[in-house]
Write a protein that holds these residues in place. Structure first.
Motif, PDB file in Angstrom:
ATOM      1  N   PHE A  26       1.068  -0.937  -0.125  1.00 52.06           N
ATOM      2  CA  PHE A  26       0.098  -0.040  -0.099  1.00 52.06           C
ATOM      3  C   PHE A  26       1.013   1.220  -0.001  1.00 52.06           C
ATOM      4  O   PHE A  26       1.712   1.434   1.031  1.00 52.06           O
ATOM      5  N   ASP A  27       0.647   1.927  -0.936  1.00 54.10           N
ATOM      6  CA  ASP A  27       1.508   3.387  -0.955  1.00 54.10           C
ATOM      7  C   ASP A  27       0.351   4.455  -0.977  1.00 54.10           C
ATOM      8  O   ASP A  27      -0.435   4.710  -1.876  1.00 54.10           O
ATOM      9  N   LEU A  28       0.185   5.187   0.102  1.00 53.94           N
ATOM     10  CA  LEU A  28      -0.675   6.039   0.361  1.00 53.94           C
ATOM     11  C   LEU A  28      -0.012   7.646   0.108  1.00 53.94           C
ATOM     12  O   LEU A  28      -0.667   8.465   0.661  1.00 53.94           O
ATOM     13  N   ASN A  29       1.159   7.668  -0.549  1.00 60.41           N
ATOM     14  CA  ASN A  29       1.707   8.970  -1.042  1.00 60.41           C
ATOM     15  C   ASN A  29       0.857   9.534  -2.274  1.00 60.41           C
ATOM     16  O   ASN A  29       1.592   9.636  -3.246  1.00 60.41           O
ATOM     17  N   VAL A  30      -0.224  10.081  -2.025  1.00 60.13           N
ATOM     18  CA  VAL A  30      -1.048  10.401  -3.168  1.00 60.13           C
ATOM     19  C   VAL A  30      -1.704  11.684  -2.719  1.00 60.13           C
ATOM     20  O   VAL A  30      -1.982  11.775  -1.412  1.00 60.13           O
ATOM     21  N   ASP A  31      -2.366  12.425  -3.181  1.00 54.88           N
ATOM     22  CA  ASP A  31      -3.307  13.581  -2.931  1.00 54.88           C
ATOM     23  C   ASP A  31      -4.690  13.086  -2.843  1.00 54.88           C
ATOM     24  O   ASP A  31      -5.274  13.454  -1.896  1.00 54.88           O
ATOM     25  N   ARG A  32      -5.150  12.352  -3.766  1.00 56.50           N
ATOM     26  CA  ARG A  32      -6.673  12.174  -3.649  1.00 56.50           C
ATOM     27  C   ARG A  32      -7.026  10.651  -3.813  1.00 56.50           C
ATOM     28  O   ARG A  32      -6.236   9.889  -4.671  1.00 56.50           O
ATOM     29  N   ALA A  33      -7.774   9.983  -2.839  1.00 57.62           N
ATOM     30  CA  ALA A  33      -8.366   8.769  -3.119  1.00 57.62           C
ATOM     31  C   ALA A  33      -9.672   8.699  -3.088  1.00 57.62           C
ATOM     32  O   ALA A  33     -10.585   9.386  -2.633  1.00 57.62           O
ATOM     33  N   VAL A  34     -10.030   7.918  -4.305  1.00 62.37           N
ATOM     34  CA  VAL A  34     -11.630   7.826  -4.564  1.00 62.37           C
ATOM     35  C   VAL A  34     -12.003   6.133  -3.703  1.00 62.37           C
ATOM     36  O   VAL A  34     -11.541   5.236  -4.164  1.00 62.37           O
ATOM     37  N   VAL A  35     -13.304   6.217  -3.347  1.00 59.56           N
ATOM     38  CA  VAL A  35     -13.526   5.080  -2.735  1.00 59.56           C
ATOM     39  C   VAL A  35     -15.189   4.874  -3.372  1.00 59.56           C
ATOM     40  O   VAL A  35     -15.942   5.626  -3.250  1.00 59.56           O
ATOM     41  N   ILE A  36     -15.009   3.634  -4.144  1.00 64.08           N
ATOM     42  CA  ILE A  36     -16.369   3.340  -4.967  1.00 64.08           C
ATOM     43  C   ILE A  36     -17.333   2.552  -4.264  1.00 64.08           C
ATOM     44  O   ILE A  36     -16.759   1.624  -3.495  1.00 64.08           O
ATOM     45  N   GLY A  37     -18.637   3.078  -4.051  1.00 68.47           N
ATOM     46  CA  GLY A  37     -19.670   2.082  -3.172  1.00 68.47           C
ATOM     47  C   GLY A  37     -20.238   3.154  -1.975  1.00 68.47           C
ATOM     48  O   GLY A  37     -19.651   3.975  -1.478  1.00 68.47           O
ATOM     49  N   ASN A  38     -21.430   2.834  -1.824  1.00 71.92           N
ATOM     50  CA  ASN A  38     -22.158   3.510  -0.689  1.00 71.92           C
ATOM     51  C   ASN A  38     -22.647   2.760   0.476  1.00 71.92           C
ATOM     52  O   ASN A  38     -23.707   2.814   0.970  1.00 71.92           O
ATOM     53  N   GLY A  39     -21.732   1.777   0.778  1.00 66.86           N
ATOM     54  CA  GLY A  39     -21.972   0.903   1.917  1.00 66.86           C
ATOM     55  C   GLY A  39     -21.272   1.433   3.251  1.00 66.86           C
ATOM     56  O   GLY A  39     -20.287   2.066   2.987  1.00 66.86           O
ATOM     57  N   ASN A  40     -21.379   0.470   4.340  1.00 66.02           N
ATOM     58  CA  ASN A  40     -20.659   0.867   5.493  1.00 66.02           C
ATOM     59  C   ASN A  40     -19.123   0.470   5.457  1.00 66.02           C
ATOM     60  O   ASN A  40     -18.341   1.244   6.089  1.00 66.02           O
ATOM     61  N   VAL A  41     -18.704  -0.260   4.493  1.00 69.93           N
ATOM     62  CA  VAL A  41     -17.451  -0.689   4.245  1.00 69.93           C
ATOM     63  C   VAL A  41     -16.618   0.496   3.673  1.00 69.93           C
ATOM     64  O   VAL A  41     -15.585   0.983   4.197  1.00 69.93           O
ATOM     65  N   ALA A  42     -17.401   1.177   2.711  1.00 70.06           N
ATOM     66  CA  ALA A  42     -16.818   2.348   1.986  1.00 70.06           C
ATOM     67  C   ALA A  42     -16.619   3.332   2.927  1.00 70.06           C
ATOM     68  O   ALA A  42     -15.617   4.135   3.123  1.00 70.06           O
TER      69      ALA A  42
END
Ligand code: NAP
Length: 459
Positions: free
Chosen positions: A139-155
């Motif tokens: 996992f490389d979290l060195n980014v500016d924007r993350a997109v999460v797809i889905g509208n459930g509790n896990v998202a």
């Protein structure tokens, strides 16, 4: 007194433990072997529930009480399909209850889905929670924007975890590498994208509210995103959860930004069409949807309006999916073992004698932890009805000793409950010094070594 009924429960998550509890409550004597492929019990309560939700994890205390009851045995580090087959189980036990959950994630089926930087939510969740099979994921979290797809509790879990500050992460049992990566990440924009509208999101309201209570993040909702079509407006009348969610979203939309380092934004009526990038994802292409009623359900229908959103990370959080087990009838579409109220149903349409299922592998990946109590109770009621009706009886070869002998013969490094107790103790002691519930052991070797050290000292 008659010999006890010997039951194997495969899987040690909530459904497995609730099934064990219901079986041990029965009038008839029962012995339960809980067979688990990991050295640790509790399934998604240990490895799925977000680490900043310790109250949800406290259900494990009820599982501990079940494990202490006479007649209960934990057989950790035993994998069905590798160490024991389904045929072994039906031979060695009077009944088998599969409670293995939904082991994989649903795919989007779009170009670019496998680019580096595109992850399933299940991988991310398993990584930050310390699942030993997921610790090597880069996992490389060195980014500016993350997109999460889905509208459930896990998202929401994923979006919230990405937005937590080091101070919020510090008192949790998130793994050390995940605390370091999330706490040190420059992500300043987390975008949650739903294919349908805000009134169709499957979040529970409490979880949605929490998005507005983060120490280091502003929640941002454009009021235009909350305009509802007539069918959605009408549906709200009968859906309390959706109505409450809309209230929370409207309150979010009315907020001024406070200048926090992270924004969490909600976008609706958009589906991912493809992920762009050479090797690493650098943008997601979304299509605008409109809603349409089809067969009494409000569905998303794509328009021809596309938009490109630059991003370095995409988390696909579009639901879990059950995996077929060898020799068991399976409904591929639903991702469940074919069953009627927990009785497994074979190709001839009749009950496969002595075989049952409970939890997500029975009904699909829906509901909260507590939902599994009722679900498991239903399965156990059917099992006990089969005992009363004489279709399920004790057979002489089904004994605890026979199982133990076979596992020894096959050289399986079984982790019994005291072995798990040693892991638990080690983790808790390490956590106590730091004001955390535990510091998780993250590798198979660490877990098995800790479990075996207790076996040596008590031998
Ligand atoms: P979920 O609630 O079923 O949500 C899946 C989401 O993915 C839905 O919004 C769905 O949209 C969307 N989706 C499905 N296919 C898609 C596609 N092709 N493109 C775009 N979006 C798509 O599942 P989950 O979030 O994985 O949660 C699983 C279960 O665990 C749920 O019952 C959840 O409540 C529970 N859980 C509870 C908690 C808690 O209590 N704190 C925490 C985590 C999970 P549609 O509605 O349009 O299908």
């Amino acid at each position: 007194m008659s010999a006890p009924l010997c039951v194997a429960i495969v899987g040690s998550g909530p459904a497995g433990f609730y099934a064990a509890g219901a079986l041990l409550d029965a009038d008839t004597p029962v012995e339960v072997d809980m067979i688990e492929r990991l050295p640790t019990p509790w399934g998604l309560v240990r490895l799925g529930v977000a680490p900043d939700h310790p109250k949800l994890k406290s259900v494990s205390r009820a599982f501990e009480r079940i494990a202490e009851r006479p007649g209960f045995r934990f057989l950790g580090n035993v994998e069905v399909g590798r160490d024991l087959t389904h045929a072994d189980l039906t031979r060695l036990y009077d009944a088998v209850v599969y409670a293995v959950g939904a082991q994989t994630d649903r795919r989007l089926g779009i170009p670019g889905e496998d680019l580096s930087g595109s992850w399933s939510a299940t991988e991310f969740v398993a990584w930050y929670n310390g699942h030993p099979d997921f610790q090597e994921l880069p996992f490389d979290l060195n980014v500016d924007r993350a997109v999460v797809i889905g509208n459930g509790n896990v998202a929401l879990d994923v979006a919230r975890m990405l937005a937590l500050t080091p101070d919020e992460l510090a008192p949790t049992d998130t793994t050390d590498p995940a605390i370091e990566a999330i706490g040190g990440s420059p992500i300043s924009d987390v975008v949650v994208v739903g294919r349908r509208g805000p009134a169709q999101a499957s979040w529970t309201t409490q979880e949605l509210k929490e998005m507005g209570e983060l120490a280091g993040a502003d929640v941002v909702v454009d009021p235009a995103e909350l305009e509802l079509d007539a069918a959605s407006e009408a549906a709200l009348e009968h859906d309390t959860n959706a109505r409450r969610n809309m209230d929370v979203l409207r309150e979010f939309a009315a907020r001024e930004r406070t200048g926090q380092p992270v924004t969490v934004r909600f976008l609706f009526l958009r589906s991912p069409v493809s992920l762009h990038g050479d090797e690493q994802v650098n943008a997601i292409e979304l299509v605008r949807n409109r809603l349409e009623e089809q067969d009494g359900r409000i569905v998303a229908v794509p328009t021809d309006e596309h938009e490109l959103l630059g991003c370095g990370l995409v988390f696909r959080s579009v639901g879990y999916h059950g995996v077929a087990l060898p020799e068991l009838p399976f409904d591929e579409r639903r991702g469940t073992i074919r069953n009627e109220q927990g009785r497994v149903i074979g190709d001839e349409g009749t009950h496969v004698a002595g075989v049952y299922c409970a939890g997500w592998i029975k009904r699909g990946p829906t509901g909260i932890i507590g939902t599994n109590k009722k679900d498991a109770a239903e399965t156990v009621e059917r099992l006990l009805a089969d005992v009363r009706e004489g279709t399920l009886t004790h057979k002489a070869p089904a004994t605890a000793e026979a199982v133990e002998a076979l596992l020894v013969e096959r050289g399986v490094r079984v982790v019994l409950y005291p072995g798990w107790g040693a892991i638990d103790e080690l983790e808790r002691v390490a956590g106590e010094k730091l004001g955390r519930p535990r510091v998780k052991l993250r590798t198979w070797d660490e877990l098995l070594d800790a479990a075996e050290r207790v076996a040596e000292t008590t031998a």
